[in-house]
Design a protein around this motif. Structure first.
Motif, PDB file in Angstrom:
ATOM      1  N   TYR A  62       0.822  -1.216   0.000  1.00 12.98           N
ATOM      2  CA  TYR A  62       0.000   0.000   0.000  1.00 12.98           C
ATOM      3  C   TYR A  62       0.851   1.260   0.000  1.00 12.98           C
ATOM      4  O   TYR A  62       0.381   2.352  -0.246  1.00 12.98           O
ATOM      5  CB  TYR A  62      -0.930   0.024   1.224  1.00 12.98           C
ATOM      6  CG  TYR A  62      -1.893  -1.139   1.296  1.00 12.98           C
ATOM      7  CD1 TYR A  62      -2.266  -1.846   0.154  1.00 12.98           C
ATOM      8  CD2 TYR A  62      -2.444  -1.521   2.514  1.00 12.98           C
ATOM      9  CE1 TYR A  62      -3.135  -2.910   0.228  1.00 12.98           C
ATOM     10  CE2 TYR A  62      -3.327  -2.589   2.597  1.00 12.98           C
ATOM     11  CZ  TYR A  62      -3.658  -3.294   1.442  1.00 12.98           C
ATOM     12  OH  TYR A  62      -4.517  -4.344   1.530  1.00 12.98           O
ATOM     13  N   LEU A  63       2.122   1.097   0.322  1.00 11.47           N
ATOM     14  CA  LEU A  63       3.035   2.241   0.302  1.00 11.47           C
ATOM     15  C   LEU A  63       3.788   2.277  -1.028  1.00 11.47           C
ATOM     16  O   LEU A  63       4.920   2.747  -1.110  1.00 11.47           O
ATOM     17  CB  LEU A  63       4.005   2.166   1.479  1.00 11.47           C
ATOM     18  CG  LEU A  63       3.340   2.337   2.853  1.00 11.47           C
ATOM     19  CD1 LEU A  63       4.344   2.080   3.960  1.00 11.47           C
ATOM     20  CD2 LEU A  63       2.749   3.737   3.001  1.00 11.47           C
ATOM     21  N   ASN A  64       3.147   1.734  -2.049  1.00 13.47           N
ATOM     22  CA  ASN A  64       3.692   1.784  -3.412  1.00 13.47           C
ATOM     23  C   ASN A  64       4.942   0.929  -3.580  1.00 13.47           C
ATOM     24  O   ASN A  64       5.836   1.271  -4.345  1.00 13.47           O
ATOM     25  CB  ASN A  64       3.982   3.247  -3.799  1.00 13.47           C
ATOM     26  CG  ASN A  64       4.206   3.411  -5.288  1.00 13.47           C
ATOM     27  OD1 ASN A  64       3.685   2.636  -6.091  1.00 13.47           O
ATOM     28  ND2 ASN A  64       4.990   4.405  -5.657  1.00 13.47           N
ATOM     29  N   MET A  65       5.012  -0.164  -2.830  1.00 14.04           N
ATOM     30  CA  MET A  65       6.108  -1.108  -3.019  1.00 14.04           C
ATOM     31  C   MET A  65       5.537  -2.499  -3.223  1.00 14.04           C
ATOM     32  O   MET A  65       5.460  -3.288  -2.276  1.00 14.04           O
ATOM     33  CB  MET A  65       7.048  -1.115  -1.811  1.00 14.04           C
ATOM     34  CG  MET A  65       7.963   0.066  -1.754  1.00 14.04           C
ATOM     35  SD  MET A  65       8.916   0.022  -0.224  1.00 14.04           S
ATOM     36  CE  MET A  65       7.748   0.718   0.920  1.00 14.04           C
ATOM     37  N   PRO A  66       5.087  -2.789  -4.448  1.00 17.78           N
ATOM     38  CA  PRO A  66       4.563  -4.126  -4.698  1.00 17.78           C
ATOM     39  C   PRO A  66       5.669  -5.156  -4.479  1.00 17.78           C
ATOM     40  O   PRO A  66       6.852  -4.806  -4.397  1.00 17.78           O
ATOM     41  CB  PRO A  66       4.116  -4.074  -6.160  1.00 17.78           C
ATOM     42  CG  PRO A  66       4.758  -2.874  -6.746  1.00 17.78           C
ATOM     43  CD  PRO A  66       5.057  -1.938  -5.635  1.00 17.78           C
ATOM     44  N   PRO A  67       5.298  -6.433  -4.384  1.00 21.37           N
ATOM     45  CA  PRO A  67       6.317  -7.468  -4.171  1.00 21.37           C
ATOM     46  C   PRO A  67       7.454  -7.325  -5.181  1.00 21.37           C
ATOM     47  O   PRO A  67       7.212  -7.000  -6.341  1.00 21.37           O
ATOM     48  CB  PRO A  67       5.543  -8.765  -4.381  1.00 21.37           C
ATOM     49  CG  PRO A  67       4.139  -8.429  -4.029  1.00 21.37           C
ATOM     50  CD  PRO A  67       3.949  -7.001  -4.414  1.00 21.37           C
ATOM     51  N   TYR A  68       8.656  -7.534  -4.753  1.00 22.07           N
ATOM     52  CA  TYR A  68       9.880  -7.461  -5.567  1.00 22.07           C
ATOM     53  C   TYR A  68      10.217  -6.048  -6.028  1.00 22.07           C
ATOM     54  O   TYR A  68      11.060  -5.855  -6.882  1.00 22.07           O
ATOM     55  CB  TYR A  68       9.812  -8.428  -6.760  1.00 22.07           C
ATOM     56  CG  TYR A  68       9.828  -9.849  -6.303  1.00 22.07           C
ATOM     57  CD1 TYR A  68      11.011 -10.440  -5.873  1.00 22.07           C
ATOM     58  CD2 TYR A  68       8.653 -10.583  -6.240  1.00 22.07           C
ATOM     59  CE1 TYR A  68      11.027 -11.732  -5.409  1.00 22.07           C
ATOM     60  CE2 TYR A  68       8.661 -11.885  -5.763  1.00 22.07           C
ATOM     61  CZ  TYR A  68       9.843 -12.458  -5.354  1.00 22.07           C
ATOM     62  OH  TYR A  68       9.865 -13.725  -4.885  1.00 22.07           O
TER      63      TYR A  68
END
Lengths: 347, 844
Positions: free
Chosen positions: A149-155
């Protein structure tokens, strides 16, 4: 007439004798004894009164008056003597009673707030004055709140910026920063404007050393509204820095990168150890980094439930431990959680 | 990334900026300079520097480009040579032991003089014979009978690299007599590259930022050269199985190349940038990677031909088969899975795509022809592979953050050009370029009004376009609207609102954060929320501090074994669920705590011998996994711990006593009073951590909120503690704060005189003081304002199993002076009730 003469003479003698004795009295007991023997019931002067009945009627008023005068004179003399002796006693006492004022006071068992609580309170108060309210948020978080949700999708490469403790529950971790609280407060408050600060413990996978901790305290600052500007971010954080570090504190904003803000910046404050001259604490730069900040990223606004076309905001995050460490020139960050009483008592 | 300044100058003119100013410009656009290492260049003038400097400068009168005209044997030592050297001013005989000069020994005057870095007498440089970097000053001395006072330098001595196997042989065109600093003086900036700025993990990338920030022109590298060989057509083929994972693959070919060292300036630049020079082929790929940001890979073409048998070498990119093995050129064998992208040929895997080449096809000392790969990979896929295989490389660093496919072709061209320049050979005409998935370089439309509304500035549309243009965005301005097309070297610009935010960052960064005004918050104040809980918690901490307790903050991370210490050794610890950490730093901290009492006992243990009196508290969460719920419950708890002396010893003598149960209870009562909690009860209780006869549970009404007492001697024995008994309390915070009130009634201060009476009663031991008090209040009614226990007495004359409790009773009426009759009526009732309900007799 001879009686009268003799009686008056006797009174004079009573007075003279009494005053002569009084003259030589030097202590409280003798003074009291004198009062009893010269003014008490069986004193000579009182004897004159009680023998008044044996006198001629004509003589009585005269003798009564004279005896009264003697008694009053003796009373006055007594009072004067008493006051004199008191004054002398006080004088003597003041001259002789002397303490060794260098002896230590009686120890009082006291307690103190933990240094991190003290610093956190200062920060909370400063932001409180600007209308910010404290919002609590969990320390064990989901991967989604901490990253996605903080704009860091997986990887996402930026996930590398945080060394993370994962739990054995899928998708659950120990929060690496207080920023997941941003989403929680947004989801709670949307679409109202927000001015919140979120303090709390955060955890990062580090090797414990004098300079690095696995647990530390952070404070997150969040403003959401319509038309929140970078200029307001700058003004608010500069005001904060001045109030925390002193009216003359110099600050600068430096571009940085956080996935959840854009533009992102780091705020440096003129090194308060060396005054900006350069020292090991500021690594010879004269600047100390105190917080990361930026305009809330549209993706984060959206996850928080705010329309990024309409709303904007800024966020800031700062570590409490490190700035406290620098502020008090503490040699080892682990002191904060080792709770050595000899350390804690100094705050 | 390590950035040598002389290299940077190839792409942007920075001669008007000294090192300090340049570092400042870079830091203020987001390229934070962490350290400046001087490799010859002088320290900038001015007293105050904002950067950390290391290394040393080469004074112009001391360090000189010189030439060695003849290498002669040393009369007394085989391993030393004497060089006839000219430094532009005079001829000197210099003694050296450099092995790379042996081959010239005794050859007479050299046909081509060797250019060297020469340090005159009195120069200060690094000591080549000591480990690490230690400065030393050249002094006149005799070595094996020959006088020596100056030196031909190695890279280590000059701080270029750690190499000390021989002296530096400069390129032939180095001008003899020139101060060394003018020829190759440098400074290396250690730049912290932000995760979203991988485009700047290159000299060109950083030059672009500097050019944009200073308004200077960016000079692109010249990739124009003549490909003189036969066409590449038919020499190789490319097959891409999954364009999503491999959007582009470019091949170039060079044959007849001579494997040899690169020119000295190339080796020096690579060394300064932190890469070890190998040979002209490998150096060219590394050089272009550092220059442009595009990692390249060189295959030995003859090996590929051999592997292809009679066919055309065909590069196939595809994902590995589960369990497939590949040994990378660092000698490590990796077990692959079906998500990992490979570069293969018809004979099998060649390299781990975008990460590292395989051992078999790598360039070696016999290589004559090179097939050069420039490709583009999906950064998320690369990232997954890197994290699974725990492998890293300069290529992986860049590809796992995203490299634009456009750079693949430019990279291959530049690299072929450099290989040809440094190793000769013929470059085949043309490239093989398979580009199935070109990215769409986003076009972002934004208005100047929007920009200024977000920044709080007044920047004109033209200025915005200029700023973006300086970063090579193609911009169009129509009125207030700027349309910007992303340049083909960056992948992190989006479309729509996110794209606008991306550009806002670029505009603000280059415009300069320092030029953006500072403003107070100009927003309506949000609705203020009532948060009584936080206020109460703060209040509670203040109360406990006022009661003489020191606050703690303990680690959340612990282990079940550590927490089990709070129970006696033979106690069967209940099987409790913990929030367990998958990757703990130590088994000692592999779970989140469940017990705040454990933290307290550990901290008491730590401090036990450090202070004669300890009175501590902590407020913090414990973590309880909840069935069927992803996140644990974070239950806020309060712990109190007390041990040692009641008072700190003083010079005034008197033996202070140890703290006891009632000291702890006094603190708890003081806390309850301070929180204005009514109806608190204390009940004798049992708890495995506490002494069975000295434990109370704490209740508010019927709600049990905690426990307090003397820590069980067997529990105490689990910790290394001093002799004094330990008292502790563990209280749940929520009910405590909920029961507490901010609003409470203040009793009127009595205006009528009170009547004070003492009453001593004899009761059975089993009767508690609290019971007696309760009955007294019952009998005394409203007029009995206060009951206070002041003495407990036990003695033979009271009878076995009895005790006497003496109370002081205060009677008071709010509206009149109490009469003797009123008081005696109540006293009698109390006496009557005490007898009736508790069998209490007045003590005569």
């Amino acid at each position: 007439m001879a009686d009268k003469e003799a009686a008056l003479k006797n009174l004079e003698k009573i007075k003279a004798d009494a005053l002569a004795v009084l003259e030589d009295i030097a202590n409280q007991e003798s003074l009291e004894a004198w009062r009893v023997s010269h003014l008490g019931r069986s004193s000579p002067v009182m004897g004159v009164f009680s023998s008044m009945g044996t006198l001629d009627k004509d003589l009585r008023p005269l003798m009564g008056k004279a005896a009264n005068e003697v008694r009053q004179a003796l009373e006055t003399a007594f009072e004067e003597k008493r006051q004199l002796m008191e004054a002398q006693a006080l004088k003597k006492a003041l001259e002789t009673e002397q303490l060794d004022v260098t002896l230590p006071g009686r120890p009082i068992a006291h307690g103190r707030l933990h240094p991190l609580t003290q610093v956190l309170r200062r920060i909370t108060r400063i932001f409180g004055d600007m209308g910010f309210q404290v919002y609590p948020s969990p320390e064990v978080e989901t991967d989604d709140y901490n990253f996605t949700y903080l704009n860091m999708p997986p990887y996402h490469p930026a996930r590398d910026m945080w060394d993370t403790f994962y739990t054995k529950t899928e998708g659950v971790l120990l929060r690496t920063h207080t920023s997941p609280g941003q989403i929680r407060v947004m989801r709670d408050r949307a679409p109202e404007p927000i001015r919140a600060i979120l303090p709390g413990a955060t955890m990062r996978y580090e090797q414990l050393s004098a300079r690095s901790e696995i647990e530390f305290a952070q404070v997150e600052v969040l403003v959401i509204g319509e038309n929140v500007t970078f200029a307001e971010l700058k003004g608010t954080l500069e005001d904060f820095a001045r109030r925390l570090f002193g009216e003359d504190a110099r600050t600068r904003l430096r571009p940085s990168h956080f996935p959840f803000t854009e533009p992102s910046a780091e705020m440096d404050v003129g090194c308060f150890v060396c005054g900006g001259e350069g020292c090991p604490v500021c690594k010879e730069t004269g600047w100390l980094e105190i917080l990361g900040c930026g305009m809330v990223h549209p993706v984060v606004l959206e996850y928080g439930g705010y329309d990024p076309e309409k709303f904007s905001g800024f966020a800031a995050g700062m570590g409490i431990d490190r700035s406290t460490l620098m502020r008090y020139r503490i040699d080892d960050i682990r002191h904060f959680r080792n709770n050595d009483i000899r350390f804690l008592r100094q705050f | 990334m390590k950035l040598p300044i002389t290299w940077l100058k190839d792409y942007v003119d920075i001669d008007d900026l000294d090192l300090e100013a340049l570092a400042k410009v870079m830091t203020m656009v987001g390229l934070e300079v962490e350290e400046i290492r001087l490799v010859g260049l002088p320290m900038p003038s001015g007293e105050k520097h904002e950067f950390k400097y290391t290394g040393f400068s080469w004074p112009k009168d001391k360090f000189i480009v010189a030439q060695v005209d003849e290498v002669m044997p040393h009369p007394n030592a085989d391993r030393l040579v004497l060089c006839r050297l000219h430094d532009g001013e005079e001829e000197i005989i210099v003694l050296t032991g450099a092995p790379n000069l042996y081959e010239y020994k005794g050859k007479g005057a050299l046909e081509k003089p060797l250019k060297v870095a020469y340090a005159r007498e009195g120069s200060t440089l690094y000591d080549g014979h000591q480990p690490g970097r230690k400065l030393t000053t050249l002094k006149r001395m005799k070595i094996r009978g020959v006088e020596s006072f100056s030196m031909i330098c190695s890279e280590k001595e000059l701080g270029i690299s750690d190499a000390h196997e021989g002296v530096i042989i400069l390129d032939e065109d180095a001008p003899t007599g020139m101060p060394l600093v003018d020829y190759m003086g440098d400074a290396v900036f250690d730049v912290d590259t932000l995760p979203n700025m991988v485009r700047d993990a290159s000299v060109l990338g950083m030059a672009r930022e500097i050019a944009a920030a200073t308004g200077k022109e960016l000079k692109h590298p010249n990739d124009v050269f003549e490909m003189t060989g036969p066409s590449i057509e038919g020499k190789a083929a490319i097959e891409i199985k999954d364009p999503e994972l491999n959007p582009r693959f470019v091949l170039g070919l060079i044959d007849g190349i001579q494997i040899q060292p690169s020119p000295y300036w190339v080796r020096r630049r690579l060394n300064l940038a932190g890469m070890r020079p190998i040979n002209c082929i490998v150096d060219a790929t590394n050089y272009v990677m550092l220059e442009l940001g595009e990692p390249l890979h060189a295959f030995d073409y003859d090996i590929l031909l051999e592997r292809a048998g009679s066919g055309t070498p065909t590069i196939i990119t595809l994902t590995a088969k589960d369990g497939e093995k590949l040994t990378t050129l660092d000698g490590v064998e990796h077990a692959l899975d079906s998500e990992m992208e490979l570069v293969t040929d018809t004979a099998g895997p060649l390299s781990l795509a975008g990460i590292m080449g395989g051992e078999e096809s790598e360039v070696n000392s016999n290589t004559k022809s090179v097939l050069l790969e420039g490709a583009s990979w999906n950064f998320i896929n690369i990232r997954k592979t890197v994290s699974k295989l725990k492998i890293n490389s300069e290529a992986a660093y860049r590809f796992s953050r995203g490299v634009h496919p456009a750079l693949a072709e430019l990279g291959v061209r530049l690299c072929l050009k450099r290989m040809h320049e440094w190793g000769g050979g013929r470059v085949a005409k043309g490239l093989i370029d398979n580009y199935p998935a070109p990215p769409e370089d986003p076009v972002v439309e934004l208005s100047a009004t929007w920009v200024n509304n977000n920044l709080g500035t007044a920047i004109s549309p033209q200025e915005i376009a200029e700023i973006l243009g300086s970063l090579e965005f193609e911009c169009k301005v129509e009125g207030d609207i700027i349309t910007a097309k992303t340049p083909p070297h960056r992948l992190e610009i989006h479309t729509g609102i996110i794209g606008r935010a991306d550009l806002l960052e670029e505009i603000s960064r280059i415009y300069g954060f320092d030029k953006i005004p500072s403003q107070r918050l100009n927003q309506p104040l949000p609705p203020q929320q009532v948060n009584p809980y936080l206020g109460m918690e703060e209040n509670l901490k203040d109360l406990l501090v006022n009661l003489g307790l020191q606050e703690l903050i303990a680690y959340r991370m612990t282990s079940p074994e550590r927490e089990a210490r709070r129970f006696p050794p033979d106690f069967e610890v209940p099987d409790q669920q913990y929030v367990e950490i998958q990757n703990p730093i130590t088994v000692e901290r592999r779970a989140m705590r469940r017990s705040i009492l454990s933290s307290m006992l550990e901290i008491l243990e730590y401090n036990s011998s450090l202070s004669q009196r300890l009175a501590l508290f902590e407020i913090g969460p414990v973590f309880h996994p909840v069935e069927g719920q992803q996140l644990p419950e974070e239950r806020m708890m309060l712990s109190i711990g007390m041990t040692g002396l009641r008072e700190m010893p003083s010079w005034q003598g008197g033996e202070p006593e140890n703290l006891d149960f009632y000291d702890l209870k006094g603190v708890v009562e003081g806390m309850m009073q301070g929180l204005h909690i009514a109806g608190v009860r204390y009940q004798a209780s049992e708890h495995p951590s506490f002494h069975p006869g000295k434990t109370a549970k704490i209740l508010i009404g019927d709600w049990e909120i905690g426990v307090m007492g003397e820590v069980h001697p067997l529990v105490k024995a689990n910790y290394e503690m001093e002799e004094a008994p330990v008292y502790a309390a563990e209280i749940e915070l929520k009910p405590l704060l909920e029961a507490g009130s901010i609003l409470f009634d203040v009793e009127a201060v009595p205006t009528y005189p009170f009547v004070l009476e003492d009453l001593a009663v004899v009761v059975n031991e089993s009767v508690t003081a609290a019971e007696v008090e309760a009955v007294m209040h019952k009998g005394g009614g409203d007029y009995l304002a206060k009951v206070q226990l002041f003495d407990i007495y036990r003695g033979k004359q009271l009878g076995e199993g009895n005790k006497s409790l003496a109370f002081s009773l205060t009677y008071n009426a709010p509206d009149h002076t109490l009469t003797d009759k009123e008081v005696s009526k109540r006293r009698n009732k109390i006496i009557h009730l005490l007898d009736e309900e508790l069998g209490a007799k007045l003590r005569s």
